[in-house]
Design a protein around this motif. Sequence first.
Motif, PDB file in Angstrom:
ATOM      1  N   GLY A  40      -2.660  53.751  67.434  1.00 53.76           N
ATOM      2  CA  GLY A  40      -3.918  53.126  67.835  1.00 53.76           C
ATOM      3  C   GLY A  40      -4.327  52.012  66.881  1.00 53.76           C
ATOM      4  N   LEU A  41      -4.128  52.237  65.583  1.00 54.61           N
ATOM      5  CA  LEU A  41      -4.459  51.206  64.588  1.00 54.61           C
ATOM      6  C   LEU A  41      -3.538  50.003  64.724  1.00 54.61           C
ATOM      7  CD1 LEU A  41      -5.240  53.384  61.435  1.00 54.61           C
ATOM      8  CD2 LEU A  41      -6.867  52.255  62.966  1.00 54.61           C
ATOM      9  N   ILE A  42      -2.286  50.247  65.068  1.00 52.48           N
ATOM     10  CA  ILE A  42      -1.353  49.136  65.294  1.00 52.48           C
ATOM     11  C   ILE A  42      -1.817  48.343  66.517  1.00 52.48           C
ATOM     12  CG2 ILE A  42       1.007  48.547  66.004  1.00 52.48           C
ATOM     13  CD1 ILE A  42       1.911  50.998  64.281  1.00 52.48           C
ATOM     14  N   ARG A  43      -2.160  49.058  67.583  1.00 50.97           N
ATOM     15  CA  ARG A  43      -2.588  48.406  68.824  1.00 50.97           C
ATOM     16  C   ARG A  43      -3.839  47.562  68.605  1.00 50.97           C
ATOM     17  NH1 ARG A  43      -6.120  49.995  72.615  1.00 50.97           N
ATOM     18  NH2 ARG A  43      -6.285  52.079  71.777  1.00 50.97           N
ATOM     19  N   LYS A  44      -4.759  48.050  67.760  1.00 47.26           N
ATOM     20  CA  LYS A  44      -6.006  47.313  67.487  1.00 47.26           C
ATOM     21  C   LYS A  44      -5.816  46.191  66.475  1.00 47.26           C
ATOM     22  CE  LYS A  44      -8.870  51.387  68.249  1.00 47.26           C
ATOM     23  NZ  LYS A  44      -9.633  52.438  67.564  1.00 47.26           N
ATOM     24  N   GLY A  45      -4.626  46.103  65.882  1.00 49.22           N
ATOM     25  CA  GLY A  45      -4.370  45.063  64.901  1.00 49.22           C
ATOM     26  C   GLY A  45      -4.869  45.405  63.506  1.00 49.22           C
ATOM     27  N   VAL A  46      -5.288  46.659  63.279  1.00 51.45           N
ATOM     28  CA  VAL A  46      -5.749  47.071  61.952  1.00 51.45           C
ATOM     29  C   VAL A  46      -4.564  47.125  60.989  1.00 51.45           C
ATOM     30  CG1 VAL A  46      -6.845  48.955  60.649  1.00 51.45           C
ATOM     31  CG2 VAL A  46      -7.704  48.336  62.920  1.00 51.45           C
ATOM     32  N   ILE A  47      -3.428  47.557  61.496  1.00 50.74           N
ATOM     33  CA  ILE A  47      -2.194  47.519  60.705  1.00 50.74           C
ATOM     34  C   ILE A  47      -1.463  46.243  61.122  1.00 50.74           C
ATOM     35  CG2 ILE A  47       0.027  48.629  60.257  1.00 50.74           C
ATOM     36  CD1 ILE A  47      -1.376  51.306  60.628  1.00 50.74           C
ATOM     37  N   PRO A  48      -1.361  45.284  60.203  1.00 51.52           N
ATOM     38  CA  PRO A  48      -0.781  43.978  60.557  1.00 51.52           C
ATOM     39  C   PRO A  48       0.722  44.060  60.824  1.00 51.52           C
ATOM     40  CG  PRO A  48      -1.238  44.090  58.215  1.00 51.52           C
ATOM     41  CD  PRO A  48      -1.771  45.357  58.818  1.00 51.52           C
ATOM     42  N   ASN A  49       1.218  43.052  61.492  1.00 44.81           N
ATOM     43  CA  ASN A  49       2.647  42.979  61.829  1.00 44.81           C
ATOM     44  C   ASN A  49       3.542  43.125  60.604  1.00 44.81           C
ATOM     45  OD1 ASN A  49       2.142  42.661  64.544  1.00 44.81           O
ATOM     46  ND2 ASN A  49       2.284  40.421  64.493  1.00 44.81           N
ATOM     47  N   THR A  50       3.076  42.621  59.470  1.00 45.73           N
ATOM     48  CA  THR A  50       3.896  42.690  58.252  1.00 45.73           C
ATOM     49  C   THR A  50       4.147  44.129  57.807  1.00 45.73           C
ATOM     50  OG1 THR A  50       1.910  42.439  56.891  1.00 45.73           O
ATOM     51  CG2 THR A  50       3.163  40.429  57.394  1.00 45.73           C
ATOM     52  N   LEU A  51       3.321  45.058  58.287  1.00 44.59           N
ATOM     53  CA  LEU A  51       3.487  46.460  57.888  1.00 44.59           C
ATOM     54  C   LEU A  51       4.073  47.331  59.001  1.00 44.59           C
ATOM     55  CD1 LEU A  51       0.181  47.076  55.901  1.00 44.59           C
ATOM     56  CD2 LEU A  51       2.438  46.511  55.012  1.00 44.59           C
ATOM     57  N   LEU A  52       4.477  46.725  60.102  1.00 46.15           N
ATOM     58  CA  LEU A  52       4.974  47.514  61.234  1.00 46.15           C
ATOM     59  C   LEU A  52       6.249  48.288  60.904  1.00 46.15           C
ATOM     60  CD1 LEU A  52       4.235  45.289  64.354  1.00 46.15           C
ATOM     61  CD2 LEU A  52       2.969  47.257  63.468  1.00 46.15           C
ATOM     62  N   SER A  53       7.127  47.718  60.110  1.00 50.03           N
ATOM     63  CA  SER A  53       8.349  48.439  59.729  1.00 50.03           C
ATOM     64  C   SER A  53       8.002  49.683  58.920  1.00 50.03           C
ATOM     65  CB  SER A  53       9.292  47.544  58.922  1.00 50.03           C
ATOM     66  OG  SER A  53       9.780  46.503  59.725  1.00 50.03           O
ATOM     67  N   ALA A  54       7.040  49.531  58.021  1.00 47.54           N
ATOM     68  CA  ALA A  54       6.611  50.680  57.216  1.00 47.54           C
ATOM     69  C   ALA A  54       5.945  51.724  58.101  1.00 47.54           C
ATOM     70  CB  ALA A  54       5.653  50.225  56.119  1.00 47.54           C
ATOM     71  N   ALA A  55       5.141  51.289  59.046  1.00 46.41           N
ATOM     72  CA  ALA A  55       4.489  52.221  59.972  1.00 46.41           C
ATOM     73  C   ALA A  55       5.527  52.964  60.797  1.00 46.41           C
ATOM     74  CB  ALA A  55       3.514  51.465  60.868  1.00 46.41           C
ATOM     75  N   GLU A  56       6.537  52.248  61.236  1.00 45.49           N
ATOM     76  CA  GLU A  56       7.615  52.871  62.013  1.00 45.49           C
ATOM     77  C   GLU A  56       8.317  53.936  61.183  1.00 45.49           C
ATOM     78  OE1 GLU A  56      11.751  51.644  64.347  1.00 45.49           O
ATOM     79  OE2 GLU A  56      10.827  50.225  62.959  1.00 45.49           O
ATOM     80  N   GLU A  57       8.580  53.623  59.928  1.00 49.28           N
ATOM     81  CA  GLU A  57       9.264  54.578  59.051  1.00 49.28           C
ATOM     82  C   GLU A  57       8.412  55.822  58.840  1.00 49.28           C
ATOM     83  OE1 GLU A  57      11.019  54.529  54.574  1.00 49.28           O
ATOM     84  OE2 GLU A  57      11.532  52.852  55.879  1.00 49.28           O
ATOM     85  N   LEU A  58       7.114  55.632  58.632  1.00 49.99           N
ATOM     86  CA  LEU A  58       6.238  56.779  58.442  1.00 49.99           C
ATOM     87  C   LEU A  58       6.105  57.601  59.717  1.00 49.99           C
ATOM     88  CD1 LEU A  58       3.390  55.188  56.311  1.00 49.99           C
ATOM     89  CD2 LEU A  58       4.904  57.048  55.604  1.00 49.99           C
ATOM     90  N   PHE A  59       6.012  56.932  60.858  1.00 53.71           N
ATOM     91  CA  PHE A  59       5.790  57.614  62.125  1.00 53.71           C
ATOM     92  C   PHE A  59       7.037  58.352  62.589  1.00 53.71           C
ATOM     93  CE2 PHE A  59       5.223  57.887  66.745  1.00 53.71           C
ATOM     94  CZ  PHE A  59       3.982  58.492  66.791  1.00 53.71           C
ATOM     95  N   TYR A  60       8.170  57.695  62.535  1.00 50.86           N
ATOM     96  CA  TYR A  60       9.399  58.285  63.055  1.00 50.86           C
ATOM     97  C   TYR A  60      10.226  58.996  61.984  1.00 50.86           C
ATOM     98  CZ  TYR A  60       8.453  55.725  67.319  1.00 50.86           C
ATOM     99  OH  TYR A  60       7.866  55.248  68.466  1.00 50.86           O
ATOM    100  N   GLY A  61       9.872  58.791  60.713  1.00 49.17           N
ATOM    101  CA  GLY A  61      10.572  59.479  59.642  1.00 49.17           C
ATOM    102  C   GLY A  61      11.997  59.003  59.421  1.00 49.17           C
ATOM    103  N   LYS A  62      12.303  57.774  59.813  1.00 47.44           N
ATOM    104  CA  LYS A  62      13.645  57.242  59.598  1.00 47.44           C
ATOM    105  C   LYS A  62      13.544  55.893  58.907  1.00 47.44           C
ATOM    106  CE  LYS A  62      13.820  55.134  64.151  1.00 47.44           C
ATOM    107  NZ  LYS A  62      14.504  55.002  65.398  1.00 47.44           N
ATOM    108  N   LYS A  63      14.604  55.505  58.288  1.00 45.63           N
ATOM    109  CA  LYS A  63      14.640  54.206  57.617  1.00 45.63           C
ATOM    110  C   LYS A  63      14.520  53.082  58.629  1.00 45.63           C
ATOM    111  CE  LYS A  63      15.441  54.501  53.146  1.00 45.63           C
ATOM    112  NZ  LYS A  63      14.463  53.970  52.236  1.00 45.63           N
ATOM    113  N   ALA A  64      13.625  52.174  58.342  1.00 45.88           N
ATOM    114  CA  ALA A  64      13.475  51.004  59.206  1.00 45.88           C
ATOM    115  C   ALA A  64      14.646  50.057  58.948  1.00 45.88           C
ATOM    116  CB  ALA A  64      12.153  50.307  58.931  1.00 45.88           C
ATOM    117  N   SER A  65      14.986  49.292  59.954  1.00 46.12           N
ATOM    118  CA  SER A  65      16.139  48.393  59.840  1.00 46.12           C
ATOM    119  C   SER A  65      15.903  47.276  58.829  1.00 46.12           C
ATOM    120  CB  SER A  65      16.472  47.801  61.211  1.00 46.12           C
ATOM    121  OG  SER A  65      15.338  47.114  61.714  1.00 46.12           O
TER     122      SER A  65
END
Length: 149
Positions: A40-65
Amino acid sequence: MNVTNLEQLKIMAECDIIELPRFKDDIPFVVKVKRTSLLGLIRKGVIPNTLLSAAEELFYGKKASKGVDLDQLTNVMFVMAENALVEPSIEDLKSVDLELTDEQLVALFNYTQEGLKAVQKFRTESTDNVSADNVETLQTDAESNNKSN
């Protein structure tokens, strides 16, 4: 199966009061928090694009590319904590020169993802590993030693 009614949804939307890991051993740190959605925070733009890889890693628990660094992971966890804390707020803590500890940040992040069960481990009290009989004996021994000195 019945549809969840609005009254039940209102209850689910209420804040929780939890105890986070303490700043000092003798002072509990009890806070009011609300569940926050990472997506939801990603969708609202609270988490900026520059942090999306980190968010993906935290959410899915895998290393981001893209090879996320610790700074990015920390920023995402801080945004989650900032949005989860209702009282005291991050600003309230700053006003008294306090900053969340690493353990508190992790606890808040876990709460946002898993709810109350994620922070219950922090709330358990340690049990004495000494029986009452031994305490009484130790007390008596200590008192008799003090009298003889």
